[in-house]
Design a protein around this motif. Sequence first.
Motif, PDB file in Angstrom:
ATOM      1  N   ILE A  71      78.100 -36.908  98.643  1.00  0.00           N
ATOM      2  CA  ILE A  71      78.979 -36.674  99.798  1.00  0.00           C
ATOM      3  C   ILE A  71      78.269 -35.641 100.667  1.00  0.00           C
ATOM      4  N   ILE A  72      77.696 -36.132 101.753  1.00  0.00           N
ATOM      5  CA  ILE A  72      76.828 -35.277 102.564  1.00  0.00           C
ATOM      6  C   ILE A  72      77.674 -34.425 103.500  1.00  0.00           C
ATOM      7  N   VAL A  73      77.393 -33.119 103.500  1.00  0.00           N
ATOM      8  CA  VAL A  73      78.181 -32.234 104.366  1.00  0.00           C
ATOM      9  C   VAL A  73      77.325 -31.475 105.372  1.00  0.00           C
ATOM     10  N   HIS A  83      82.899 -40.746 104.550  1.00  0.00           N
ATOM     11  CA  HIS A  83      81.786 -41.645 104.890  1.00  0.00           C
ATOM     12  C   HIS A  83      80.758 -41.557 103.783  1.00  0.00           C
ATOM     13  N   LEU A  84      80.505 -42.663 103.121  1.00  0.00           N
ATOM     14  CA  LEU A  84      79.541 -42.659 102.016  1.00  0.00           C
ATOM     15  C   LEU A  84      78.254 -43.343 102.442  1.00  0.00           C
ATOM     16  N   GLN A  92      82.496 -34.465 108.037  1.00  0.00           N
ATOM     17  CA  GLN A  92      81.616 -35.070 107.043  1.00  0.00           C
ATOM     18  C   GLN A  92      81.046 -36.373 107.590  1.00  0.00           C
ATOM     19  N   LYS A  93      79.705 -36.484 107.532  1.00  0.00           N
ATOM     20  CA  LYS A  93      79.025 -37.697 108.036  1.00  0.00           C
ATOM     21  C   LYS A  93      78.087 -38.212 106.967  1.00  0.00           C
ATOM     22  N   PRO A  94      77.858 -39.526 106.916  1.00  0.00           N
ATOM     23  CA  PRO A  94      77.016 -40.045 105.841  1.00  0.00           C
ATOM     24  C   PRO A  94      75.608 -39.478 105.866  1.00  0.00           C
TER      25      PRO A  94
END
Length: 398
Positions: free
Chosen positions: A325-327, A314-315, A393-395
């Motif tokens: 790339i948010i983790v 998810h970008l 992983q989510k935006p």
Amino acid sequence: MTGSADASIKERLVTENTTTPPSSQKILESEPGHKCLISGKEVIMLSSNNYLGLASHPRVKRASQEAIERYGCSTGAARRLGGLTVIQKQLEEELAKFKSTDSAVVFTSGYTANVGTIQALMGKEDMIFSDELNHASIVDGCRLSGARVEVFPHCDTVALERILANSRARKKLVVTDSVFSMNGDIAPIPDLVRLAGEFNASLMVDDAHATGVLGEHGGGCLDHFHLEGQAEVVMGTLGKALGSVGGFIAGSSRLVEFLESKGRSILFTTALPPAAVAASLEALMVIREEPELRRKLWHNTTFFRDRLKRNGLHLLPGETPIIPIIVGETSQAERLAGLLFSKGIFVSRVGYPYVPEGQARLRTIVSAQHTTEELAYCADAISESIKEMGLEQKPSGQ
Ligand SMILES: Cc1ncc(COP(=O)(O)O)c(C=O)c1O
């Protein structure tokens, strides 16, 4: 220093958390190309601002070497005190042409360009309207100016319009990154131009990540939106796509003269060394003469974004070569970056205070130098490593 001040500093050194433990700091041991030697390991570099590969372009390196032979390693003085070189004047003329402005002035970094300019232009009677995700150098310039600062929600032009309409300040400045350094999205420049005009405010854009990257001619965000000349103050850096170091402000001749005499970060620092000036000057020529580099950068960017999405990541909305790339937690980003390093990829992980708590991320950056195979390998390694770690992983990191 008094005993108690000394004690309080010691206390701070002990109690304050540092975001990057020095032991985990990776060391660059080669040119910052698409392949690098980092801490003794050959890796694919996926986090450099060297967008076009100009930091190691043969023409740029040669120009820099020749400048050292001719002008030496240092200018030996501040600009106004004898440190202004003939090549810096030439660079300023070329930067003005590149940015379609009357004039330009060079600073020793993008950071000092923002700080010195905002501090010089604004004062305590004035009001600055600043996007909440603006770069730290803008934030620091705003603080130093003493002006009242209204921070508006990220790219929210409706909120900005409301606070502009309520402002009684005589002098108003709207300031924004054009490409946001941690999210990689592009500011709504046409709306900002319109609002600045409607409310009699000046507009300042920080084109650090757009210079050489955005626009038909690589001229930056105003080139991209065909709005050349519509921002009163345009800031850029020489340290990203231009492959060197330094910063600049482009604008009217009057603005430039004013900054030359009032910009404290110009007045009280040694002028940029000839090697850096000559490298930037040659980089501008390369950008003009080799547009295929920019085309390759955008081709690579689209390929990498598509591959990450195809792999289920998810970008954040965006289109530029900065692809976060948010983790979530900083420790997770740290572990993920470590795992990727073991697979031969260097990618920087960014946590608080660079980004809000809980939104730690890998900050991937594509360059024109990457091959399709390298980018495919990186995109697949990132998604596989996220699965291996069991990360969700989510935006937004929520
Ligand atoms: C948006 C933005 N503005 C300004 C700067 C500062 O530029 P420099 O690295 O030349 O000091 C940076 C660099 O990190 C940046 O990302």
